[in-house]
Design an enzyme around this catalytic site. Structure first.
Site, PDB file in Angstrom:
ATOM      1  CG  HIS A   6      -2.126  -1.273   1.578  1.00 47.90           C
ATOM      2  ND1 HIS A   6      -3.188  -0.188   0.415  1.00 47.90           N
ATOM      3  CD2 HIS A   6      -1.957  -2.257   1.547  1.00 47.90           C
ATOM      4  CE1 HIS A   6      -4.102  -1.750   0.586  1.00 47.90           C
ATOM      5  NE2 HIS A   6      -3.585  -2.828   1.092  1.00 47.90           N
ATOM      6  CE  LYS A 193      -4.915  14.641  -0.262  1.00 47.35           C
ATOM      7  NZ  LYS A 193      -5.559  13.252  -0.982  1.00 47.35           N
ATOM      8  NE  ARG A 194      -2.683   8.683   6.082  1.00 47.86           N
ATOM      9  CZ  ARG A 194      -1.671   8.638   5.403  1.00 47.86           C
ATOM     10  NH1 ARG A 194      -0.781   8.409   6.328  1.00 47.86           N
ATOM     11  NH2 ARG A 194      -1.869   8.460   4.265  1.00 47.86           N
ATOM     12  CE  LYS A 199      -1.507  11.192   2.654  1.00 48.11           C
ATOM     13  NZ  LYS A 199      -2.672  10.676   1.518  1.00 48.11           N
ATOM     14  CB  THR A 301      -9.506   6.006  -2.249  1.00 49.69           C
ATOM     15  OG1 THR A 301      -9.102   6.504  -0.567  1.00 49.69           O
ATOM     16  CG2 THR A 301      -8.704   4.685  -1.767  1.00 49.69           C
ATOM     17  CE  LYS A 305     -13.574   8.612   0.174  1.00 49.84           C
ATOM     18  NZ  LYS A 305     -12.550   8.620   1.505  1.00 49.84           N
TER      19      LYS A 305
HETATM   20  C1  PLP Z   1     -10.659   9.093   1.502  1.00 46.26           C
HETATM   21  C2  PLP Z   1     -10.407   9.174   2.740  1.00 46.26           C
HETATM   22  C3  PLP Z   1      -8.579   8.872   3.198  1.00 46.26           C
HETATM   23  C4  PLP Z   1      -8.011   8.254   1.952  1.00 46.26           C
HETATM   24  O1  PLP Z   1      -7.977   9.745   1.403  1.00 46.26           O
HETATM   25  P1  PLP Z   1      -6.940  10.017   0.888  1.00 46.26           P
HETATM   26  O2  PLP Z   1      -6.640  11.596  -0.308  1.00 46.26           O
HETATM   27  O3  PLP Z   1      -6.873   9.368  -0.711  1.00 46.26           O
HETATM   28  O4  PLP Z   1      -5.467  10.478   1.078  1.00 46.26           O
HETATM   29  C5  PLP Z   1      -8.496   9.442   4.104  1.00 46.26           C
HETATM   30  N1  PLP Z   1      -9.583   9.515   5.705  1.00 46.26           N
HETATM   31  C6  PLP Z   1     -11.143   9.172   5.100  1.00 46.26           C
HETATM   32  C7  PLP Z   1     -11.473   9.852   6.548  1.00 46.26           C
HETATM   33  C8  PLP Z   1     -10.992   9.462   4.370  1.00 46.26           C
HETATM   34  O5  PLP Z   1     -12.684   9.207   3.434  1.00 46.26           O
END
Ligand code: PLP
Length: 455
Positions: A6, A193-194, A199, A301, A305
């Protein structure tokens, strides 16, 4: 057994001290040594180069390499986006790829449309029902029927209105939770995101500070008003990430109460980012920030979304962003910055010198100096820490190298948003082609191609 990788960040690839391992798990350690011995014997028998055998064994230099154990023990090894799988083959696990090419395969991540479209965005789902019926709710690939409406002005206006209503719901939540008032006429520019250096939330913040100075120089600057929205948690021991959160919050305090900016610039940091908050935020986004340093984001991911609920992606060529671009086409996404090869060339040549970039670019200098010259209140320590990371510690994630390209990409977003019909068409094309990223299909591919399951 099969191994899904991952991430290739070295701090995430587990290596355990062999002595510790032996003390805590003595029997497991014996078994690992036996697997390691049999691996070395088998490879020697096959005539594999001894240096390759040494590089790939499980226990080496007094460490247990869990990824090596997984590769040797598994019948299948996969990455989670095309670029990421290529990097596993040609870099991270290249010696293993030369030994076991047939084990390697790709499974691009997906997201589930029932949560991220049907549940998170009921009004958009209802609008889709009106146009193409409800069949897409059981067969997501029917979403492509929306493409027939891409030049229908009434449909585009309706989609635009649905997005504005989602923005209004988020604006209410922002007012309630932070006290900040934002206009739905502004571009909602979202990075959730985290919090992690790779990032590059800090690159987003550098651009915000640039806009702040542009507006201080000229309050009449011609720009579509922007609301920058952040949501992010930092891992408990990740000091740098916490400093970035502090900085974003203090820039928000500075900007939001400065009336001379005439409401053209707002910054919001929403606390406690989590799935239930993501379900509120993502459908309200105009712009999806996916600006990781190329090669660092295995897939992502949230990029999927956002696409599924009609945001325009502003992205580097990293992770699944590349596959999103392939689906929507070059005109329906905004791409900027170095690609993976350019990043790897810098690594090979050791030729990046961030202080040089800083010293030869007055606009970059002005933005970076803002962290340490007292403009932002209450950030004495965090501001210097970030200045040091960028200048003294050579800007590990190439923010300064990508800064100008990012500013230009943001200017392109501003220009595109002024044509509401064009923007709505881009948005519709994103929604209509997001079926590519349904996790129903991803899981089916795992079932057929890795787990060998019958339906
Ligand atoms: C989808 C999601 C993530 C992943 O986000 P990335 O931008 O792909 O790192 C992290 N936290 C939450 C709460 C999410 O819904």
């Amino acid at each position: 057994m099969s191994y899904t990788n991952h991430t290739i960040l070295s701090e995430a690839l587990e290596k355990w001290d062999a002595e510790l391992f032996k003390n805590v798990l003595p029997r497991v350690y014996q078994i690992i040594l036996e697997i390691d011995n049999r691996y070395v014997a088998e490879m020697a028998g096959r005539g594999i180069d001894p240096r390759v055998i040494e590089n790939t064994r499980i226990v080496r230099e007094n460490q247990v390499h869990m990824a090596h154990l997984a590769v040797i023990g598994g019948h299948s090894i996969n990455g989670v986006a095309k670029l990421h799988t290529e990097l596993l083959k040609e870099d991270t696990l290249r010696d293993f790829y030369s030994i076991y090419p047939e084990k390697f395969n790709n499974k691009t991540n997906g997201i589930i449309q029932r949560r991220w479209l049907q549940i998170a965005d009921e009004p958009l789902s209802a609008e889709i029902d009106k146009l193409i019926g409800k069949g897409w709710r059981s067969d997501i690939h029917e979403l492509r029927k929306l493409l027939e409406f891409k030049d229908d002005q009434q449909v585009l206006a309706d989609f635009y209105r649905v997005k504005q209503e989602a923005k209004a719901r988020l604006a209410d939540f922002i007012k309630e939770s932070t006290g900040v008032e934002v206009s739905t006429e502004a571009i909602f520019d979202v990075q959730v995101k985290r919090l992690h250096a790779y990032k590059r939330q800090l690159l987003n913040l550098l651009h915000i500070i640039k806009l702040y100075w542009d507006l201080k120089d000229n309050t009449d600057k011609d720009m579509v008003p922007r609301v920058f929205i952040f949501g992010a948690k930092a891992a408990p021991g990740y000091h740098f990430a916490k400093s970035v959160i502090k900085l974003i919050n203090e820039v928000a305090n500075l900007v939001n109460k400065d009336e001379s900016l005439q409401g053209k610039l707002k910054v919001v940091f929403l606390e406690n980012y989590r799935v239930s908050l993501a379900e509120l935020i993502i459908p309200a986004a105009d712009v999806s920030e996916q600006i990781s340093l190329a090669s660092k984001e295995a897939s992502g991911t949230s990029n999927m979304k956002f696409m599924m609920t009609g945001a325009i992606t502003l992205a580097t060529l990293d992770g699944a962003n590349i596959e999103i671009k392939d689906e929507v086409g070059d005109d329906n996404i905004v791409i900027f910055g170095m690609d993976k090869d350019q990043v790897y060339e810098h690594y090979a040549r050791h030729d990046y010198y961030s202080r040089g970039v800083y010293e030869s670019n007055p606009d970059i200098r002005r933005v970076v100096d803002t962290f340490v010259n007292g403009t932002i209140p209450n950030v004495r320590e965090e501001g210097s820490e970030i200045y040091e990371a960028l200048i003294t510690h050579n800007d590990e994630y190439f923010l300064l190298e990508d800064f100008h390209a990012y500013v230009e990409a943001q200017e392109k977003i501003d220009a595109l948003y002024r044509d509401k019909e064009k923007w709505a068409r881009m948005s519709l094309i994103n929604i209509a082609t997001s079926d590519k990223f349904t996790s129903d299909d991803t899981i089916e591919q795992y079932a057929k191609e890795i787990w060998n399951l019958e339906k």
